[in-house]
Design an enzyme around this catalytic site. Structure first.
Site, PDB file in Angstrom:
ATOM      1  CE  LYS A  24       3.780   5.797  -8.037  1.00  0.00           C
ATOM      2  NZ  LYS A  24       5.017   6.487  -7.736  1.00  0.00           N
ATOM      3  CG  MET A  48      -8.593   6.807   6.856  1.00  0.00           C
ATOM      4  SD  MET A  48      -9.434   5.487   5.975  1.00  0.00           S
ATOM      5  CE  MET A  48     -10.071   4.519   7.324  1.00  0.00           C
ATOM      6  CG  ASP A  69      -2.110  -0.878   1.054  1.00  0.00           C
ATOM      7  OD1 ASP A  69      -2.361  -1.273  -0.100  1.00  0.00           O
ATOM      8  OD2 ASP A  69      -2.784  -1.167   2.047  1.00  0.00           O
TER       9      ASP A  69
HETATM   10  N1  SAH Z   1      -4.120   0.070   9.152  1.00  0.00           N
HETATM   11  C1  SAH Z   1      -3.604   1.367   9.413  1.00  0.00           C
HETATM   12  C2  SAH Z   1      -4.655   2.441   9.208  1.00  0.00           C
HETATM   13  C3  SAH Z   1      -5.156   2.512   7.805  1.00  0.00           C
HETATM   14  S1  SAH Z   1      -6.307   3.780   7.544  1.00  0.00           S
HETATM   15  C4  SAH Z   1      -3.012   1.422  10.814  1.00  0.00           C
HETATM   16  O1  SAH Z   1      -3.211   0.503  11.591  1.00  0.00           O
HETATM   17  O2  SAH Z   1      -2.302   2.367  11.113  1.00  0.00           O
HETATM   18  C5  SAH Z   1      -5.253   5.114   7.048  1.00  0.00           C
HETATM   19  C6  SAH Z   1      -5.234   6.153   8.128  1.00  0.00           C
HETATM   20  O3  SAH Z   1      -4.350   5.771   9.147  1.00  0.00           O
HETATM   21  C7  SAH Z   1      -4.734   7.499   7.682  1.00  0.00           C
HETATM   22  O4  SAH Z   1      -5.744   8.251   7.078  1.00  0.00           O
HETATM   23  C8  SAH Z   1      -4.328   8.107   8.990  1.00  0.00           C
HETATM   24  O5  SAH Z   1      -5.446   8.564   9.707  1.00  0.00           O
HETATM   25  C9  SAH Z   1      -3.800   6.918   9.741  1.00  0.00           C
HETATM   26  N2  SAH Z   1      -2.322   6.790   9.668  1.00  0.00           N
HETATM   27  C10 SAH Z   1      -1.619   5.828   9.070  1.00  0.00           C
HETATM   28  N3  SAH Z   1      -0.303   6.029   9.261  1.00  0.00           N
HETATM   29  C11 SAH Z   1      -0.181   7.128  10.010  1.00  0.00           C
HETATM   30  C12 SAH Z   1       0.909   7.841  10.564  1.00  0.00           C
HETATM   31  N4  SAH Z   1       2.180   7.450  10.385  1.00  0.00           N
HETATM   32  N5  SAH Z   1       0.639   8.945  11.301  1.00  0.00           N
HETATM   33  C13 SAH Z   1      -0.620   9.350  11.515  1.00  0.00           C
HETATM   34  N6  SAH Z   1      -1.690   8.713  11.013  1.00  0.00           N
HETATM   35  C14 SAH Z   1      -1.479   7.621  10.270  1.00  0.00           C
END
Ligand code: SAH
Length: 498
Positions: free
Chosen positions: A57, A171, A35
């Site tokens: 992408k 998100m 991803d």
């Molecule tokens: N499975 C992922 C979340 C996927 S949804 C997890 O467990 O982290 C994608 C969302 O995760 C983004 O929109 C954001 O809100 C959050 N996110 C993912 N990586 C992040 C990071 N390094 N810092 C802050 N938010 C993050």
């Protein structure tokens, strides 16, 4: 035979927060589907021949639709490939991991799941926010502020406010105003502490901490972008007091590591521990010479010294001797010289002790040290890269010695992340580039292409490396001796944190 699909949670950023099981699965993968949020430093762990599918992408910069991802996973597995499905954070927390597993199950594809460190926990931890604390709350809730296409998120703000726990919205940056307004309308204390964390748990992390009432305006003023999460709750009030991350000495500095992949790990890890935003972009690779004729011929003579000028040379010597049906005992009777501590350590890994390591780790000092030890007709066997410095054999020959210079490997200029590197340089977003040999400078310059080379500091391991960087008009700083410790010490000195 049908392959297995392993869902792996990659964690929130660099390699340090990937689990050991996740790293092992990636190292053995035949194929990977990854991803957008997965860091390039983690993809570096893939075996060279692995099939890579970028699901973040596709043509026209659109992410691959979910049904295409599902179909790709099934197709790769049915081709017999053990496939890693690599997702940011944890695979099941708003990662559609459940949907993918249902599809795999329906198609008879075996799967396993390796959970990851979710950003929902890691980002607050790096921002000084413990998601629970007995003095402030007794629950934490994960909420997505993103709805399926064509729908509005149906968040029960009244229920959330009543629970009175810590709220973590994923998100949600685009809907920040709706989220804070929803909470205010449901009766949350407008002075309740709240935060937005961008790029959480990464070297580039930024955060804004305010109240529910003031948060949105502050975040927009600061220009925070994705990925980011919103945290609401009294624990956000601890954010400054428990901030251990931004005081780190290299916090806010972007440092590029150019050394070959197999050697980059320690330097990168130590830079990250010091708080740097590390971009691992190996700019050279070593390719071992399959042709052993020169080595075979050289071994027909006797030598006083066998000389190694890099760890790669030590490994290449072992492999080349193996191809000749021999092993390191072929060097029996010779003394062993190593150009520096790293090379001596590589010999030590094979149970061999270097008899000589020059005080300064470069070819000229190594040659001088050998000349001191040997009579004028001494014989020296150089086991090294084809592109090795001329200084070493020339000095030995000038002192009347017999020299066999056996090229065991080639240093090849190649950078998988050249595009990323150019973009960073063009934006002047790089503070420092680390160079551990003159060849890494050459590889970097080629990878950089037309991008400017004057916006950063070149941290060099020694004099020859510094000269190479200066030849390209870079601003250089140089370690006092050729060790990683000395490089880091020099960098800390540069940024005023001795
Ligand atoms: N499975 C992922 C979340 C996927 S949804 C997890 O467990 O982290 C994608 C969302 O995760 C983004 O929109 C954001 O809100 C959050 N996110 C993912 N990586 C992040 C990071 N390094 N810092 C802050 N938010 C993050």
């Amino acid at each position: 035979m049908i392959g297995t699909v392993t869902l792996v949670g990659a964690g929130p950023g660099g390699r340090e927060l990937l689990t050991l099981a996740g790293a092992a699965a990636i190292r053995q993968a035949d194929a990977v589907v990854y991803d957008r949020l997965v860091d390039g430093d983690i993809l570096c762990l893939l075996p060279p021949g692995a099939v890579r599918v970028d699901a973040g992408k596709q043509a026209g910069n659109h992410p691959m639709p979910q049904d295409e991802i599902n179909a790709t996973l099934v197709r790769l597995a049915k081709q017999g490939k053990n496939t890693v499905r690599l997702k940011g954070g944890d695979c099941y927390l708003f990662g559609r991991g459940g949907e993918e597993c249902e599809h795999l199950r329906a198609n008879g594809v075996p799967f396993r799941v390796i959970p990851g460190v979710t950003s929902a926990l890691a980002a607050p931890a790096f921002a000084g926010i413990p998601v629970t604390h007995r003095d402030y709350c007794s629950s934490v809730h994960f909420i997505t502020a993103h709805a399926r296409a064509g729908q509005t998120p149906s968040i029960d703000y009244a229920a959330l406010v009543r629970l009175d726990g810590t709220l973590v919205f994923l998100m949600g940056l685009g809907a920040l105003e709706q989220v804070t307004q929803g909470l205010l309308d449901a009766g949350i204390d407008p002075a309740m502490p709240a935060a937005v964390i961008e790029n959480g748990a990464r070297g580039s992390q930024r955060k804004v901490v305010d109240t529910v009432r003031g948060l949105a305006a502050q975040v927009r003023a600061a220009g925070l972008g994705s990925p980011a999460l919103i945290v609401v709750g009294r624990v956000c009030g601890l954010s400054d007091a428990l901030d251990w991350f931004t005081p780190l000495p290299l916090h806010g500095k972007t440092v590029v590591v150019t050394r070959p992949r197999e050697r980059a790990g320690t330097l990168s890890a130590r830079l990250r521990t010091l708080g740097a935003n590390v971009v691992e972009a190996p700019c050279i690779e070593t390719v071992e010479n399959e042709d052993t004729a020169l080595l075979r011929a050289a071994l027909g003579h006797s030598y006083d010294w066998a000389v190694f000028t890099s760890p790669a040379g030590v490994h290449a010597a072992v492999h080349a001797l193996g191809r000749l049906g021999r092993d390191l005992r072929a060097l029996y009777g010779m003394k062993l010289a190593a150009i520096g501590r790293g090379t001596a350590d590589a010999l030590a890994a094979y149970g061999l002790t270097a008899d000589l390591v020059p005080a300064q780790y470069d070819g000229a000092h190594l040659a001088d040290a050998l000349v001191e030890q040997l009579p004028p007709d001494g014989a020296v066997l150089l086991l090294r890269a084809r592109q090795g410095t001329r200084v070493l054999p020339e000095k030995l020959l000038a002192a009347g010695m017999v020299v066999a210079d056996v090229p065991l490997y080639d240093t090849v200029y190649r950078c998988d992340r050249a595009d990323e590197l150019r973009a960073l340089l063009a934006r002047r977003a790089v503070d420092c580039v680390t160079f551990t040999s003159a060849s890494t400078v050459e590889g970097f310059v080629r990878a950089a292409g037309d991008a400017p080379l004057d916006g950063f500091t070149a941290l060099c391991i020694g004099a020859q490396t510094e000269k190479a960087a200066k030849d390209h008009l870079m601003h250089t700083i140089t370690a006092k001796n050729a060790t990683i410790d000395a490089m880091l010490a020099r960098l800390l000195e540069e940024y005023g944190n001795v």
